[in-house]
Design a protein around this motif. Structure first.
Motif, short mmCIF file in Angstrom:
data_model
loop_
_atom_site.label_atom_id
_atom_site.label_comp_id
_atom_site.label_asym_id
_atom_site.label_seq_id
_atom_site.Cartn_x
_atom_site.Cartn_y
_atom_site.Cartn_z
N LEU A 145 1.33 -1.36 -0.13
CA LEU A 145 0.14 -0.05 0.14
C LEU A 145 1.06 1.68 -0.08
CD1 LEU A 145 -2.95 -1.16 2.47
CD2 LEU A 145 -3.48 -0.57 0.56
N GLU A 146 1.78 1.74 0.74
CA GLU A 146 3.23 2.31 1.10
C GLU A 146 3.45 2.72 -0.32
OE1 GLU A 146 3.84 2.79 5.54
OE2 GLU A 146 4.64 1.10 4.80
N SER A 147 3.66 1.23 -1.32
CA SER A 147 4.63 1.96 -2.54
C SER A 147 3.25 2.64 -3.34
CB SER A 147 4.69 0.36 -2.79
OG SER A 147 4.03 -0.76 -3.51
N GLU A 148 2.55 1.98 -3.34
CA GLU A 148 1.01 2.73 -4.11
C GLU A 148 0.52 3.74 -3.47
OE1 GLU A 148 0.61 1.85 -7.03
OE2 GLU A 148 0.44 -1.02 -7.27
N GLY A 149 1.33 4.24 -2.63
CA GLY A 149 0.64 6.02 -1.76
C GLY A 149 0.12 5.99 -1.09
N PHE A 150 -0.60 4.34 -0.53
CA PHE A 150 -1.27 5.18 0.93
C PHE A 150 -0.38 5.09 2.19
CE2 PHE A 150 -3.67 3.26 -2.52
CZ PHE A 150 -5.27 3.86 -2.53
N GLU A 151 -1.19 5.18 2.38
CA GLU A 151 -0.62 5.41 4.12
C GLU A 151 -1.19 4.30 4.74
OE1 GLU A 151 -0.83 8.39 6.50
OE2 GLU A 151 -1.41 10.34 5.43
N ALA A 152 -0.70 3.48 5.58
CA ALA A 152 -1.25 2.17 6.10
C ALA A 152 -0.48 1.48 8.04
CB ALA A 152 -0.60 0.81 5.99
N THR A 153 -1.81 1.60 8.61
CA THR A 153 -1.11 1.65 10.37
C THR A 153 -1.96 0.01 10.48
OG1 THR A 153 -1.56 3.84 10.73
CG2 THR A 153 -2.10 2.72 12.49
N ILE A 154 -0.61 -0.62 11.24
CA ILE A 154 -1.05 -2.22 11.42
C ILE A 154 -1.61 -1.87 12.94
CG2 ILE A 154 -0.71 -4.08 12.37
CD1 ILE A 154 1.91 -3.67 9.93
N ILE A 155 -2.42 -2.56 13.30
CA ILE A 155 -3.64 -2.77 14.31
C ILE A 155 -4.11 -3.99 15.41
CG2 ILE A 155 -5.90 -2.02 15.67
CD1 ILE A 155 -4.59 0.76 14.18
N VAL A 176 -17.44 4.45 12.03
CA VAL A 176 -18.71 3.94 13.03
C VAL A 176 -17.38 2.85 13.84
CG1 VAL A 176 -20.28 1.89 13.21
CG2 VAL A 176 -20.49 4.08 11.49
N VAL A 177 -17.57 2.62 14.63
CA VAL A 177 -16.92 1.64 16.23
C VAL A 177 -17.18 1.35 17.16
CG1 VAL A 177 -14.39 3.37 15.62
CG2 VAL A 177 -16.22 4.45 17.13
N ALA A 178 -16.66 0.35 17.51
CA ALA A 178 -17.32 -0.38 18.29
C ALA A 178 -16.13 -1.15 19.40
CB ALA A 178 -18.07 -1.86 18.26
N GLY A 179 -16.12 -1.96 20.34
CA GLY A 179 -15.39 -2.62 21.54
C GLY A 179 -14.80 -2.06 21.49
N GLU A 180 -13.53 -2.60 21.27
CA GLU A 180 -11.65 -2.35 21.87
C GLU A 180 -11.73 -0.91 20.87
OE1 GLU A 180 -11.05 -6.21 20.25
OE2 GLU A 180 -9.23 -5.59 19.17
N ASP A 183 -12.51 3.67 21.90
CA ASP A 183 -11.33 4.61 22.75
C ASP A 183 -9.93 4.25 21.79
OD1 ASP A 183 -12.23 6.04 24.31
OD2 ASP A 183 -12.97 4.32 25.72
N HIS A 184 -9.89 3.67 21.07
CA HIS A 184 -8.39 3.39 20.42
C HIS A 184 -7.37 4.79 19.55
CE1 HIS A 184 -5.20 1.90 18.20
NE2 HIS A 184 -5.49 0.54 18.16
N PRO A 185 -6.91 4.83 19.99
CA PRO A 185 -5.95 6.04 19.57
C PRO A 185 -6.24 6.28 17.79
CG PRO A 185 -4.42 4.45 20.65
CD PRO A 185 -5.58 4.42 21.06
N ALA A 186 -6.19 5.17 17.26
CA ALA A 186 -5.67 4.84 15.79
C ALA A 186 -6.99 6.31 15.42
CB ALA A 186 -5.74 3.49 15.28
N PHE A 187 -7.68 6.35 15.78
CA PHE A 187 -8.96 6.60 15.25
C PHE A 187 -9.39 7.77 16.05
CE2 PHE A 187 -9.12 2.02 15.09
CZ PHE A 187 -8.65 1.49 14.10
N ASP A 188 -8.56 8.53 16.56
CA ASP A 188 -8.66 9.35 17.34
C ASP A 188 -9.20 10.98 16.24
OD1 ASP A 188 -9.15 8.66 20.01
OD2 ASP A 188 -7.00 9.70 20.28
N ALA A 189 -9.15 10.98 15.71
CA ALA A 189 -8.97 11.91 14.52
C ALA A 189 -10.20 12.22 13.64
CB ALA A 189 -8.09 11.91 13.79
N TYR A 190 -11.22 10.93 14.23
CA TYR A 190 -11.94 10.57 12.97
C TYR A 190 -13.65 11.26 13.96
CZ TYR A 190 -9.99 8.31 10.05
OH TYR A 190 -8.43 7.52 9.17
N ASP A 191 -14.57 11.95 12.99
CA ASP A 191 -15.81 11.92 14.20
C ASP A 191 -16.19 9.98 14.38
OD1 ASP A 191 -15.49 14.90 13.78
OD2 ASP A 191 -16.23 14.35 11.61
#
Ligand code: CIR
Length: 254
Positions: A145-155, A176-180, A183-191
């Motif tokens: 994905l990074e070689s194709e210009g996307f960002e990728a985060t492993i969770i 849309v978020v549930a369970g773990e 409050d996961h920091p990876a998704f803090d920037a989303y509404d």
């Protein structure tokens, strides 16, 4: 950008013998077929052209086509599904994708990866490490994905079966978020649209163009998604849930 095409696959009778961790009982095959047909009709209502593959009895879980590939507008990644009984599903999916894509990448052993562990949110991808997707598979996809210009985060997942069991991206920065993931920091920037534990199953919903398709029977989820500005389509998913499946699992959207 709109989805134009969808691949789905009619479940075979062997579906009822497929993999599951749920204790919801054996699926009713006839009921499942009705639910699957309603799913395909709902996708058509969203304005996509559906390629419907015929059932294959040798792969009980193969109606969950999402696990065999990760698709973007420009390229396809053929996965290496982590369950032995499912690994051979990639042969048919790759050959079907050849009709739509020129550029392919592959997840290779010892890397394993299920498409259900992959979530795209605009130019970012989230890659879950689960019982099915291992670290090596996640690392390979991140590199592709990074070689194709996307960002990728492993969770790494704590409890969820697949990443998308507990999360969905609706566009417009809404997650849309549930369970773990609540409050996961990876998704803090989303509404965040937070789904309660009792409604957790409805976190696996899909935005397809002008609609968000959600499972039937989750009025709070429906209300929250409507309030976020989306029209919803509700589908009875009972026989799919019995085999650990959800709305996203039943199609590849591109
Ligand atoms: C399995 O265990 O592989 C199937 N019974 C369910 C797969 C669900 N797929 C998904 O969440 N993407």
């Amino acid at each position: 950008s709109k989805f134009q095409k969808v691949i789905a696959k009619t479940p075979g009778k062997s579906y009822v013998e497929g993999l599951t961790t749920s204790d919801l009982g054996k699926p009713d095959y006839d009921k499942l077929l009705v639910q699957h047909e309603a799913y395909v009709e709902a996708l058509k209502k969203c304005g996509v052209e559906v390629t419907l593959l015929s059932a294959s009895e040798e792969f009980p879980d193969s109606t969950f086509v999402e696990d065999a590939a990760v698709l973007t507008a420009d390229f396809a990644v053929v996965t290496n599904p982590g369950a032995d009984s499912r690994n051979g599903e990639i042969v048919e999916i790759e050959s079907v994708l050849k009709d739509f894509y020129k550029k392919f990448h592959y997840i290779k052993s010892p890397g394993t990866l299920d498409g259900g562990d992959i979530l795209q949110a605009d130019n970012k991808f989230y890659i879950g490490i689960s019982e099915r997707t291992n670290e090596e598979g996640a690392r390979q996809l991140k590199e592709i994905l990074e070689s194709e210009g996307f960002e990728a985060t492993i969770i790494p997942l704590q409890k969820f079966f697949h990443l998308k069991t507990g999360i969905a991206y609706l566009g417009n920065n809404k997650m849309v978020v549930a369970g773990e993931f609540v409050d996961h920091p990876a998704f803090d920037a989303y509404d965040k649209i937070v789904i309660s534990d009792e409604d957790e199953y409805s976190a696996n919903c899909i935005r397809v163009n002008d609609y968000v398709i959600i499972p039937q029977g989750y009025s709070e989820t429906k209300r929250k998604i409507n309030e976020a500005g989306y029209e919803t389509i509700e589908l009875d998913m009972s026989e799919v849930q019995k085999q650990d499946g959800g709305l996203s699992c039943l199609s590849l959207r591109f």
